[in-house]
Scaffold this motif. Structure first.
Motif, mmCIF file in Angstrom:
data_model
loop_
_atom_site.group_PDB
_atom_site.id
_atom_site.type_symbol
_atom_site.label_atom_id
_atom_site.label_comp_id
_atom_site.label_asym_id
_atom_site.label_seq_id
_atom_site.Cartn_x
_atom_site.Cartn_y
_atom_site.Cartn_z
ATOM 1 N N ASP A 166 22.275 -33.184 -10.653
ATOM 2 C CA ASP A 166 21.354 -33.347 -11.781
ATOM 3 C C ASP A 166 20.770 -32.001 -12.212
ATOM 4 O O ASP A 166 20.533 -31.764 -13.408
ATOM 5 C CB ASP A 166 20.224 -34.312 -11.415
ATOM 6 C CG ASP A 166 20.721 -35.744 -11.260
ATOM 7 O OD1 ASP A 166 21.735 -36.091 -11.895
ATOM 8 O OD2 ASP A 166 20.103 -36.504 -10.498
ATOM 9 N N LEU A 182 21.299 -29.885 -16.018
ATOM 10 C CA LEU A 182 20.235 -29.406 -16.888
ATOM 11 C C LEU A 182 20.674 -28.214 -17.723
ATOM 12 O O LEU A 182 20.255 -28.055 -18.871
ATOM 13 C CB LEU A 182 19.005 -29.002 -16.057
ATOM 14 C CG LEU A 182 18.206 -30.120 -15.388
ATOM 15 C CD1 LEU A 182 17.072 -29.525 -14.572
ATOM 16 C CD2 LEU A 182 17.664 -31.097 -16.414
ATOM 17 N N ASN A 194 14.622 -26.715 -20.201
ATOM 18 C CA ASN A 194 14.381 -27.768 -19.199
ATOM 19 C C ASN A 194 13.640 -27.214 -17.988
ATOM 20 O O ASN A 194 13.768 -27.743 -16.883
ATOM 21 C CB ASN A 194 15.723 -28.372 -18.753
ATOM 22 C CG ASN A 194 16.416 -29.132 -19.860
ATOM 23 O OD1 ASN A 194 16.024 -30.247 -20.215
ATOM 24 N ND2 ASN A 194 17.473 -28.545 -20.418
ATOM 25 N N TRP A 195 12.853 -26.160 -18.202
ATOM 26 C CA TRP A 195 12.252 -25.442 -17.094
ATOM 27 C C TRP A 195 11.369 -26.310 -16.213
ATOM 28 O O TRP A 195 11.493 -26.296 -14.985
ATOM 29 C CB TRP A 195 11.467 -24.241 -17.598
ATOM 30 C CG TRP A 195 10.766 -23.503 -16.495
ATOM 31 C CD1 TRP A 195 9.437 -23.443 -16.246
ATOM 32 C CD2 TRP A 195 11.403 -22.747 -15.458
ATOM 33 N NE1 TRP A 195 9.183 -22.685 -15.128
ATOM 34 C CE2 TRP A 195 10.377 -22.252 -14.621
ATOM 35 C CE3 TRP A 195 12.724 -22.448 -15.159
ATOM 36 C CZ2 TRP A 195 10.642 -21.469 -13.507
ATOM 37 C CZ3 TRP A 195 12.990 -21.662 -14.037
ATOM 38 C CH2 TRP A 195 11.949 -21.183 -13.234
ATOM 39 N N GLU A 196 10.497 -27.064 -16.778
ATOM 40 C CA GLU A 196 9.570 -27.855 -15.969
ATOM 41 C C GLU A 196 10.318 -28.886 -15.135
ATOM 42 O O GLU A 196 9.990 -29.113 -13.965
ATOM 43 C CB GLU A 196 8.519 -28.525 -16.855
ATOM 44 C CG GLU A 196 7.445 -27.571 -17.357
ATOM 45 C CD GLU A 196 6.749 -26.825 -16.226
ATOM 46 O OE1 GLU A 196 6.360 -27.468 -15.224
ATOM 47 O OE2 GLU A 196 6.601 -25.596 -16.328
ATOM 48 N N THR A 197 11.322 -29.510 -15.715
ATOM 49 C CA THR A 197 12.131 -30.467 -14.964
ATOM 50 C C THR A 197 12.861 -29.773 -13.821
ATOM 51 O O THR A 197 12.900 -30.265 -12.685
ATOM 52 C CB THR A 197 13.147 -31.159 -15.889
ATOM 53 O OG1 THR A 197 12.451 -31.814 -16.942
ATOM 54 C CG2 THR A 197 13.981 -32.173 -15.128
ATOM 55 N N ALA A 198 13.440 -28.604 -14.109
ATOM 56 C CA ALA A 198 14.167 -27.850 -13.081
ATOM 57 C C ALA A 198 13.235 -27.435 -11.947
ATOM 58 O O ALA A 198 13.578 -27.551 -10.763
ATOM 59 C CB ALA A 198 14.820 -26.630 -13.707
ATOM 60 N N ARG A 199 12.069 -26.936 -12.310
ATOM 61 C CA ARG A 199 11.113 -26.466 -11.299
ATOM 62 C C ARG A 199 10.676 -27.596 -10.378
ATOM 63 O O ARG A 199 10.565 -27.414 -9.161
ATOM 64 C CB ARG A 199 9.901 -25.849 -12.004
ATOM 65 C CG ARG A 199 8.936 -25.120 -11.109
ATOM 66 C CD ARG A 199 7.823 -24.481 -11.917
ATOM 67 N NE ARG A 199 7.057 -25.469 -12.657
ATOM 68 C CZ ARG A 199 6.091 -26.230 -12.141
ATOM 69 N NH1 ARG A 199 5.775 -26.107 -10.851
ATOM 70 N NH2 ARG A 199 5.440 -27.096 -12.885
ATOM 71 N N LYS A 200 10.452 -28.776 -10.952
ATOM 72 C CA LYS A 200 10.044 -29.924 -10.139
ATOM 73 C C LYS A 200 11.206 -30.458 -9.301
ATOM 74 O O LYS A 200 11.013 -30.983 -8.211
ATOM 75 C CB LYS A 200 9.497 -31.029 -11.046
ATOM 76 C CG LYS A 200 8.179 -30.672 -11.724
ATOM 77 C CD LYS A 200 7.746 -31.746 -12.713
ATOM 78 C CE LYS A 200 6.464 -31.347 -13.430
ATOM 79 N NZ LYS A 200 6.075 -32.341 -14.463
ATOM 80 N N MET A 201 12.415 -30.291 -9.813
ATOM 81 C CA MET A 201 13.590 -30.846 -9.147
ATOM 82 C C MET A 201 13.983 -30.036 -7.910
ATOM 83 O O MET A 201 14.281 -30.595 -6.850
ATOM 84 C CB MET A 201 14.757 -30.898 -10.139
ATOM 85 C CG MET A 201 15.988 -31.615 -9.642
ATOM 86 S SD MET A 201 17.276 -31.665 -10.930
ATOM 87 C CE MET A 201 16.506 -32.744 -12.152
#
Length: 429
Positions: free
Chosen positions: A156, A160, A370-377
């Protein structure tokens, strides 16, 4: 100057002229340069100084950046590309420090104690550690370990920035503003065209990734076997094949290419896998391809290359610890010589350097979006790592420090004499 009282700004002034276009602000309250400089760097922790003192190269700087100890307000989340341009501009303002200057800096750093801070948790083991654990470069065990290290992350997460094609290799663009997805499918179809494959033919895809080539080939009625050493890629690719209903045409295996029992393939492609093989293993690799192709079959070998034969083959410390352990690159001349020495005829060699720079532009912008999603992932350090790696790669492709070449090679067919392929190129670039 008293070494114990030397500030970070004073250390920087040892290497840069006073009018260098950068401002450096440090944790000790010191400051170098003007506030209206185009680049601002922040040294947020003494740990950054120890990282750089221990490894005054790309590895030390990367460790400090990944831990957040070295930062810049100009850095875009997930995409530090613009900062690289500003850093390169500093070359014109560099000074060569004397041995006494270096000694003063070392004394200043270590006057607070000789510390060796732990590297970031996401850092891989050194070559020495890998050898101690019995993981020798470019052996079957070594290849499995290093490929898994890079690719068995999160499917996933890769999606991104790779997009829906899940293709982690250089795209081919008809025009600079073409969409990434179009360019990736164009590349896959171009590879199939270069191999001159038709409905019913058999293809072996070495280092198949998440299966995009398998889908592209099956859509043409080509029977394709893809092999990879990354378990998460196999899982994703097999599910993709099931969704498309191509189980009778396409297959993905968790397998070393040397263990594929089938032979007499009409075509073999290796797209972005040779970086893992190791320069000394090139002859054995191409010999394996020769054995697996039918006479008149075409090999399409697509790999990142050095610009010339004088540069060393091994990657630097940052790439070895964080991206491609044991990765090696050779020049196009060295590769073509090895291909021909193993009996292939090279039909064409194509440099796609500019296309990879464009591909990486899309990937870094996707990660930024998609930075925030990547950082949380995956956590901030790993998200920073991929942005740093891809932006630096784009920059180096643009500078022509590295290139990427496709070699179109045919296995000679003694029975047909000289006419073994059409007289003129039969594919669209």
């Amino acid at each position: 100057m008293n070494a114990r009282s030397m500030t970070v700004a004073q250390m920087v002034s040892t290497f840069l002229e006073p009018d260098a276009p950068v401002q450096v602000r440090a944790f000790d309250g010191s400051q170098f340069g003007s506030s209206d400089a185009p680049l601002h760097l922040e040294v947020k922790s003494s740990r950054a100084m120890y990282y750089i003192a221990e490894n005054p190269n790309d590895l030390g700087l990367a460790r400090a950046y990944l831990q957040g100890d070295l930062d810049s307000p100009e850095l875009l989340p997930g995409n530090p590309y613009d900062v690289f341009h500003k850093l390169v501009a500093l070359k014109d303002y560099m000074k060569k420090p004397s041995k006494a200057d270096i000694a003063h800096i070392a004394a200043a750093v270590f006057s607070h104690g000789i510390h060796v801070p732990d590297p970031p948790e996401i850092e891989g083991p050194s070559l020495f550690t890998r050898l101690r654990e019995g993981i020798r470069p470019h052996t079957r065990r070594g290849d499995a370990a290093t490929v898994s290290y890079h690719y068995d992350q999160s499917n996933d997460f890769y999606r991104l920035f790779l997009g829906s094609s899940m293709t982690y290799t250089c795209a081919v663009f008809d025009k600079p503003d073409a969409p990434l997805e179009d360019a990736q499918w164009h590349k896959l179809n171009m590879v199939l065209d270069k191999m001159n494959l038709k409905d019913g033919d058999r293809l072996l895809d070495i280092g198949c990734g998440w299966g995009s080539m398998e889908i592209a080939a099956a859509r043409r009625g080509i029977h394709v076997i893809g092999v990879t050493l990354a378990e998460e890629q196999v899982e994703w690719g097999q599910e993709w094949i099931r969704r498309e209903g191509f189980q009778d045409l396409a297959e993905i295996r968790l397998m070393d290419y040397r263990d594929v029992p089938e032979s007499n393939f009409d075509g073999i492609c290796s797209i972005g896998m040779m970086e893992h093989v190791g320069f000394k293993q090139y002859p054995a690799y191409f010999h394996e391809m020769m054995d697996k192709l039918r006479p008149g079959g075409i090999l399409l070998n697509h790999q990142i290359t050095r610009t010339n034969s004088h540069d060393g083959k091994r990657a630097g410390g940052f790439i070895d610890r964080y991206i491609f352990p044991d990765g090696e690159l050779a020049s196009p001349a060295e590769i073509e010589m090895t291909i021909q020495d193993n009996g292939f005829e090279v039909i064409t060699q194509e440099n796609l350097r500019q296309h990879y720079a464009l591909t990486l532009k899309h990937w870094t912008e996707n990660l930024q979006d998609n930075w925030e999603t990547a950082r949380k992932m995956v956590g901030e350090p790993k998200a920073r790592l991929w942005g740093l790696y891809m932006a630096a790669s784009r920059f180096n492709f643009e500078l022509n420090t590295i290139q990427i070449h496709q070699f179109q090679c045919i296995k000679p067919n003694p029975a047909t004499g000289t006419i073994t392929y059409p007289l003129r190129p039969w594919w669209e670039r």
